[in-house]
Design an enzyme around this catalytic site. Structure first.
Site, short mmCIF file in Angstrom:
data_model
loop_
_atom_site.label_atom_id
_atom_site.label_comp_id
_atom_site.label_asym_id
_atom_site.label_seq_id
_atom_site.Cartn_x
_atom_site.Cartn_y
_atom_site.Cartn_z
N SER A 41 0.88 -1.18 0.00
CA SER A 41 0.00 0.00 0.00
C SER A 41 0.91 1.23 0.00
O SER A 41 1.02 1.95 0.98
CB SER A 41 -0.93 -0.02 1.22
OG SER A 41 -0.20 0.08 2.42
N HIS A 154 -3.46 -6.03 2.70
CA HIS A 154 -2.51 -7.01 3.22
C HIS A 154 -3.13 -8.38 3.47
O HIS A 154 -2.46 -9.29 3.96
CB HIS A 154 -1.89 -6.51 4.53
CG HIS A 154 -0.95 -5.36 4.33
ND1 HIS A 154 -0.39 -4.66 5.35
CD2 HIS A 154 -0.47 -4.79 3.20
CE1 HIS A 154 0.40 -3.71 4.87
NE2 HIS A 154 0.36 -3.76 3.57
N GLU A 163 -4.52 -2.36 9.41
CA GLU A 163 -3.74 -2.85 10.55
C GLU A 163 -4.41 -2.55 11.89
O GLU A 163 -4.75 -1.41 12.18
CB GLU A 163 -2.34 -2.19 10.56
CG GLU A 163 -1.60 -2.44 9.26
CD GLU A 163 -0.26 -1.71 9.17
OE1 GLU A 163 0.22 -1.17 10.20
OE2 GLU A 163 0.31 -1.69 8.08
N GLU A 204 1.78 -9.50 7.13
CA GLU A 204 2.63 -9.05 8.22
C GLU A 204 2.54 -9.96 9.44
O GLU A 204 2.98 -9.60 10.52
CB GLU A 204 2.29 -7.60 8.59
CG GLU A 204 2.53 -6.67 7.40
CD GLU A 204 2.46 -5.19 7.74
OE1 GLU A 204 1.95 -4.85 8.83
OE2 GLU A 204 2.93 -4.39 6.92
N ASP A 241 -3.86 1.37 11.79
CA ASP A 241 -3.48 1.95 10.51
C ASP A 241 -4.50 1.49 9.47
O ASP A 241 -4.33 0.44 8.85
CB ASP A 241 -2.07 1.53 10.07
CG ASP A 241 -1.71 2.11 8.71
OD1 ASP A 241 -2.49 2.93 8.18
OD2 ASP A 241 -0.64 1.74 8.16
N GLU A 285 -2.71 5.90 12.47
CA GLU A 285 -1.88 6.19 11.30
C GLU A 285 -2.75 6.24 10.05
O GLU A 285 -3.67 5.43 9.90
CB GLU A 285 -0.82 5.08 11.17
CG GLU A 285 0.05 5.16 9.93
CD GLU A 285 0.98 3.93 9.84
OE1 GLU A 285 1.31 3.36 10.90
OE2 GLU A 285 1.34 3.55 8.71
N ASP A 312 1.81 8.53 7.13
CA ASP A 312 2.63 7.57 6.37
C ASP A 312 2.59 7.98 4.89
O ASP A 312 3.48 8.67 4.40
CB ASP A 312 2.09 6.16 6.60
CG ASP A 312 2.72 5.10 5.70
OD1 ASP A 312 3.71 5.40 5.02
OD2 ASP A 312 2.22 3.94 5.67
N LYS A 337 10.01 5.11 6.96
CA LYS A 337 10.29 3.90 6.19
C LYS A 337 11.46 4.22 5.27
O LYS A 337 11.29 4.97 4.30
CB LYS A 337 9.09 3.53 5.33
CG LYS A 337 7.87 2.99 6.08
CD LYS A 337 6.69 2.89 5.11
CE LYS A 337 5.54 2.07 5.66
NZ LYS A 337 4.30 2.24 4.87
N HIS A 365 8.65 -1.15 9.28
CA HIS A 365 8.98 -2.13 8.25
C HIS A 365 8.11 -1.88 7.01
O HIS A 365 7.33 -0.93 6.98
CB HIS A 365 8.70 -3.54 8.79
CG HIS A 365 7.23 -3.77 9.06
ND1 HIS A 365 6.68 -5.01 9.19
CD2 HIS A 365 6.20 -2.88 9.23
CE1 HIS A 365 5.39 -4.89 9.42
NE2 HIS A 365 5.07 -3.62 9.45
N LYS A 388 6.89 -0.33 14.39
CA LYS A 388 5.97 -1.40 13.96
C LYS A 388 6.77 -2.28 13.02
O LYS A 388 7.39 -1.82 12.07
CB LYS A 388 4.71 -0.85 13.31
CG LYS A 388 4.84 -0.13 12.00
CD LYS A 388 3.44 -0.01 11.37
CE LYS A 388 3.47 0.72 10.05
NZ LYS A 388 2.16 0.73 9.39
#
Ligand code: PGA
Ligand code: ZN
Length: 425
Positions: A41, A154, A163, A204, A241, A285, A312, A337, A365, A388
């Site tokens: 994403s 994800h 998330e 994840e 998130d 987030e 993000d 990131k 990550h 995270k």
């Protein structure tokens, strides 16, 4: 210290896609190696991940061109030279590339070399990487935010938000915090199993069951926290998130995996306000999309005093976008990131600018990861107190936890656990 060798190969990430591994040697024999991760994403303004586009190899996802750039142009420019400080090396890489988004040589090529150099220099100085990058004061261990339920892009399930994370912040040490996190993770697995829900995991390492609502994910996690013997909020809090850029559809937010309903920015903000009132969320987030700067400003004004609001996609670890955010009152924290920007120096500069403006920094990550543990050292180097790096399982995620456990052990009595204070309020 002269660089004597730079090489690269195509290796695999956790999704089984190819990525770049670089290795770099110095004249004293010190060696550094690094592998670049890869997002799903992704933000629109991220540095370019160069892929071959050859449909006959890895469905077009090969990285032979990026690998070729490391072995060819980058090695030719750097081998035999004294590259100096990390900043000078990274500057040289940027100049070589010559584009604003590293699209010519590829940020995947450039970052691998940048991190490999940091490792080689740390080895040459006989220092652990976190200390090489962060100095003597690099002693703060982060609160791990474990992404225990995966949705969005994800996972193949009915959950829109990406998330759902647990935050074991009431602990005396990183090791204790990880133990609490894993206990909740296992309690959640048991709960899902008992309710006939899938315990298969997403990218994840979080569970990815089909649920009847996004709220159900939160309710299950709260039950799991209690089942593990902890108090939701006090011992183990929540972080979210939703990756709202993925929901963006013609200026509105579409719940694209559940019932397909849409709402506007104000309604999404109202949803978050309601969730903050009902659930012990300490970090939110990407609650809105990267295209919705106005909405983000309004949301920050309304909720910024209550919760850490992390940008993000809207910032992409990019100092220019961060500056705009600071000017426009967008978010109060930035996700870091390294592969969104492409060098170690720019990542650390971004953190410094964020800190100077009173923003938090949250190291992250990518959903496509590897056994490379650079971000574990980075979060300690920056002392920014939270990370995270996935859920309670999958080797590419636990590799970072294990690295942090080793760092905490190595620091001994000097180690300090960030705890609750790590979050911007
Ligand atoms: P990505 O997801 O690595 O797929 O971009 C992580 C995130 O959105 O934070
Ligand atoms: Zn995100």
């Amino acid at each position: 210290m002269r660089i004597t060798r730079i090489d690269a190969i195509e290796v695999l990430d956790s999704r089984g896609n190819p990525t770049v591994e670089a290795v770099l040697q110095l004249e004293d024999g010190s060696e550094g190696r690094a592998i670049t991760p890869s997002g799903a994403s992704t933000g629109a303004n991220e540095a370019t991940e160069l892929r071959d586009g050859d449909p006959h190899r890895y469905g077009g996802k090969g990285v032979q061109k990026a690998v070729g750039h490391v072995r060819g142009e980058i090695a030719a420019a750097l081998v035999g030279k004294d590259a100096g400080e990390q900043r000078e090396l990274d500057q040289r890489l940027r100049e070589l590339d010559g584009t604003p988004n590293k699209s010519r040589l590829g940020a995947n090529a450039i970052l691998a070399v940048s991190i490999a150099y940091a490792r080689a220099m740390a080895a040459s100085r006989k220092l652990p990487l976190y200390r090489h990058l962060g100095g003597d004061e690099a002693t703060v261990l982060p609160v791990p935010c474990l992404n225990v339920i995966n949705g969005g892009r994800h996972a193949d399930n009915t959950v829109d938000f990406q998330e759902f994370k647990i935050v074991p912040h009431h602990a005396a040490s990183f090791a204790e915090s990880i133990r609490m996190g894993e206990e909740v993770f296992h309690a959640l697995k048991k709960l899902l199993h008992e309710q006939g829900l899938s315990t298969g995991v997403g990218d994840e390492g979080g569970f990815a069951p089909n649920l009847h609502s996004n709220e159900q994910a939160v309710e299950l996690i709260l039950k799991a926290i209690e089942a593990a013997g902890y108090k939701p909020g006090d011992d183990v809090a929540l972080a979210l998130d939703p990756a709202a850029s993925e929901m963006w559809h013609h200026g509105r937010y579409r719940f694209f995996k559940s019932d397909q309903h849409e709402c506007d920015s104000a309604a999404m903000t109202a949803l978050w306000e309601d969730w903050l009132a009902r659930y012990p969320v300490v970090l939110l987030e990407d609650p809105l999309a990267e295209y919705d700067w106005e909405g983000w400003s309004a949301l920050t004004l309304r909720l910024g005093g209550r919760v850490e609001l992390v940008g993000d996609d809207i910032f992409c670890t990019n100092p220019d976008l961060l500056r705009r955010g600071i000017r426009e009152g967008v978010a109060n924290s930035i996700l870091l990131k390294p592969n969104q920007i492409g060098t170690v120096t720019e990542t650390m500069d971004c953190a410094a600018e964020a800190k100077a403006a009173g923003y938090g920094c949250y190291v992250s990550h990518r959903s496509g990861e590897t056994e490379d543990t650079f971000i574990a050292d980075l979060v300690v180097a920056l002392g920014c107190g939270h990370i995270k790096t996935g859920s309670g399982c999958r080797g590419e995620r636990t590799a970072k936890f294990n690295r942090l456990l080793r760092i905490e052990h190595e620091l001994g009595p000097r180690a300090r656990f960030a705890g609750r204070g790590a979050f911007v309020r």
